[in-house]
Write an enzyme that holds these catalytic residues in place. Structure first.
Site, mmCIF file in Angstrom:
data_model
loop_
_atom_site.group_PDB
_atom_site.id
_atom_site.type_symbol
_atom_site.label_atom_id
_atom_site.label_comp_id
_atom_site.label_asym_id
_atom_site.label_seq_id
_atom_site.Cartn_x
_atom_site.Cartn_y
_atom_site.Cartn_z
ATOM 1 N N GLY A 40 7.127 -44.869 13.199
ATOM 2 C CA GLY A 40 8.845 -45.034 12.821
ATOM 3 C C GLY A 40 9.053 -46.381 12.277
ATOM 4 O O GLY A 40 10.184 -46.613 11.819
ATOM 5 N N CYS A 249 12.187 -15.181 -2.402
ATOM 6 C CA CYS A 249 11.816 -15.734 -3.932
ATOM 7 C C CYS A 249 12.071 -14.741 -4.640
ATOM 8 O O CYS A 249 11.293 -13.343 -4.585
ATOM 9 C CB CYS A 249 10.319 -16.437 -3.675
ATOM 10 S SG CYS A 249 9.790 -16.919 -5.224
ATOM 11 N N CYS A 252 8.088 -14.103 -6.003
ATOM 12 C CA CYS A 252 6.815 -13.799 -4.823
ATOM 13 C C CYS A 252 7.288 -13.021 -3.668
ATOM 14 O O CYS A 252 6.557 -12.533 -3.081
ATOM 15 C CB CYS A 252 6.090 -14.730 -4.456
ATOM 16 S SG CYS A 252 6.730 -16.073 -3.386
ATOM 17 N N CYS A 274 10.523 -20.020 -5.289
ATOM 18 C CA CYS A 274 9.950 -21.096 -4.176
ATOM 19 C C CYS A 274 10.062 -22.419 -4.824
ATOM 20 O O CYS A 274 9.650 -22.548 -6.116
ATOM 21 C CB CYS A 274 8.741 -20.550 -4.088
ATOM 22 S SG CYS A 274 8.154 -19.296 -2.951
ATOM 23 N N CYS A 280 4.020 -20.081 -3.989
ATOM 24 C CA CYS A 280 4.471 -19.193 -4.950
ATOM 25 C C CYS A 280 3.202 -18.455 -5.525
ATOM 26 O O CYS A 280 3.040 -17.201 -5.468
ATOM 27 C CB CYS A 280 5.376 -19.750 -5.740
ATOM 28 S SG CYS A 280 6.415 -18.421 -6.434
#
Lengths: 295, 258
Positions: A40, A249, A252, A274, A280
């Protein structure tokens, strides 16, 4: 890493493997090692001019170039999609300058360079996710002085970020920050996860993959090593929550994935689909990937 | 005075190149005591205040602060982390210009809550109720909690600054001309509020002012400065009613008696 000496199309120009010279890659790898050692923490590095403008992923490209080997398989996504300009251009760049194999399949890739998304398919150990970062400093819009932000990180003074969350709740009733949502890495440094939707934040926590972040213009590299706790900031009485979608979605039928809203016509027609195109397609083809992502 | 002083300066000198800020200052402040530093412009009042408040290292001399555990420590020898922690918990600083002490772009509630969040408060509801409580104590309408201080009047900004400083229950507050630039009725209200809070909370305070009326109302003790040196010090009423140094006499006699 060998000098592949790839002919970039013009006989007179011979690029080193993955464009950058070996000394540059070595210096970037040193920055990456330091970043991995201090999860970080933003490590300054000597960012190079790349044959693309700042803001197009020059940080991510330099990190990818430095960790890329001849046997790697590269996937590049831009907002989750493999077929947008940025993704196609960077994939083509490495195919030409390193001659490596590329893919659009998350599972097949060893290195995934990403702009603003984490793939829906869970990453596995051994994979590297490289983020393109525009502004690495989570305190930037709260404290303009770089000397001061570094001091705040060093002294672990992060009250200001909570002031931002407080303001969100006071003004909107909930935390209205939806992307680049700050996270606490390994209990010490607060990090900007790049402008991924906060939907993706939980995927960073204890991920088996190595996550590297490159900011070319700001000349910073930072990292989340595999299996590192990553916690999104919140208040006890306003816990962190991700976006929720009511519809699946439209292509899909997946639920529990991040969706893009696409305007279809000028009569209000809309499609939610998606954002991760590979996911997808995989679902639609009925291959491998589960219909429901586990997040 | 009994017990140990809260803050003690010994031989504090601050020079700006060849120019004098303040010279050879010895000053102690006991818990619960309000000390006013008075003097004309350029007499070194603000330089001394900044030295005492750990914002400007003196050229020579030491300043010790007695923390809650009873240990007296040189504030310029503390680690930066410890000094900053001290400044946001045990100390407060009220600026003449509220814009320096406030975050002008965030709401009043966040201004009050910032110190709490900086010291680990992570419960929104409790931070907010502490902010409401403090706004009311400094006589700001709690309905203004989500407004930012740019929409506040000068007097309100000063009161917000006070709330923001007192929310962590400090023991020592530094004030640099807290009533400067306010009109007289607003000044009176602010002084009344400050006086009440200081007595209620048993705060120690070091107050810089050129206004003897402010010193008279708020302080227990007065320090008169001239050309960087302390020329007279004593109980407020004694110094104002019976000044002994010629400069103090001049200062007291130049105020119109209302």
């Amino acid at each position: 890493m060998s000098e592949a000496g790839f002919d970039g199309g013009t006989a007179a120009i011979r690029y080193n493997f993955a464009y950058l010279d070996e000394q540059t890659k070595r210096s970037i790898r040193r920055a990456i090692l330091k970043a991995v050692a201090i999860p970080g923490y933003q490590v300054p590095f000597a960012s190079r001019e790349m044959p693309m403008p700042f803001g197009w992923g020059t940080g991510g490209v330099q990190v990818t170039a430095s960790v890329l080997g001849p046997d790697d398989v590269l996937k590049v996504i831009d907002q989750g999609a493999d077929d947008t300009t940025n993704a196609v251009a960077i994939r083509g760049f490495f195919a030409r300058t390193a001659g490596i194999a590329t893919t659009t399949r998350t599972a097949e890739a060893t290195i995934i360079q990403t702009r603003h998304r984490i793939p829906e398919e869970p990453l596995r150990a051994g994979q590297i996710l490289v983020y393109q970062v525009p502004i690495p400093e989570p305190l930037r819009f709260l404290e303009p002085r770089e000397t001061e932000t570094r001091r705040l990180h060093a002294l672990n003074e992060y009250g200001l970020l909570y002031v931002k969350l407080y303001e969100d709740i006071a003004k909107h009733g909930h935390v209205a920050t939806t992307y680049a949502y700050p996270v606490l890495v390994a209990g010490r440094y607060i990090m900007d996860p790049s402008p991924i939707p906060k939907f993706d934040n939980p995927k960073m926590d204890m991920s088996p993959a190595l996550q590297l972040f490159g900011a070319g213009r700001e000349r910073r590299i930072y990292a989340v090593p595999p299996y590192t706790p990553v916690r999104s900031l919140d208040f006890e009485d306003h816990p962190f929550r991700v976006q929720e979608f009511t519809e699946p979605c439209g292509l899909c039928g997946s639920r529990g994935v991040y969706l893009d809203e696409v305007v279809l016509d000028d009569r209000g027609g809309r499609l939610f689909m998606c954002s991760d195109t590979d996911h997808c397609e995989a679902v639609r083809a009925g291959k491998g990937a589960a219909a429901e992502a586990s997040w | 005075m009994t017990g140990e002083p809260l803050l003690a300066a010994t031989g504090v000198t601050r020079l700006y190149g060849d120019h004098i800020g303040c010279i050879d200052i010895d000053l102690a402040v006991w818990p619960g005591e309000v000390v006013a530093i008075v003097g004309e412009s350029g007499s070194g009042k603000t330089t001394l205040l900044k030295c005492l408040a750990a914002r400007l290292p003196p050229s020579s001399g030491t300043i010790t602060y007695r923390s809650r555990d009873g240990a007296a420590e040189d504030i310029y020898r503390l680690s930066e982390a410890a000094r900053r922690a001290l400044m946001r918990t045990d100390w407060g600083f009220v600026w003449q210009d509220a814009a320096e002490g406030l975050r002008m772009t965030v709401s009043a509630g966040a201004n009050v809550g910032e110190r709490l969040m900086a010291t680990g408060a992570r419960h929104y509801g409790r931070i907010r109720s502490a902010a409401v409580d403090w706004l009311e104590r400094v006589e700001i309408d709690a309905r203004r909690i989500d407004d930012d201080p740019r929409s506040f009047s000068g007097g309100m900004r000063q009161r917000l600054q006070i709330a923001r400083n007192l929310v962590t229950g400090p023991r020592l507050v530094f004030m640099d001309e807290p009533t400067g630039g306010l009109d007289v009725s607003v000044q009176a209200r602010l002084l009344d509020l400050l006086g009440t809070l200081v007595r209620e909370l048993g705060l120690a305070a070091i107050l810089v002012t050129h206004d003897l009326a402010v010193a008279r109302l708020l302080s227990d003790r007065i320090v008169v400065m001239k050309e960087g040196r302390i020329v007279e010090t004593g109980l407020t009423d004694r110094v104002l009613d019976d000044p002994s140094h010629p400069y103090s006499q001049l200062l007291v006699s130049s105020v119109l008696q209302a």
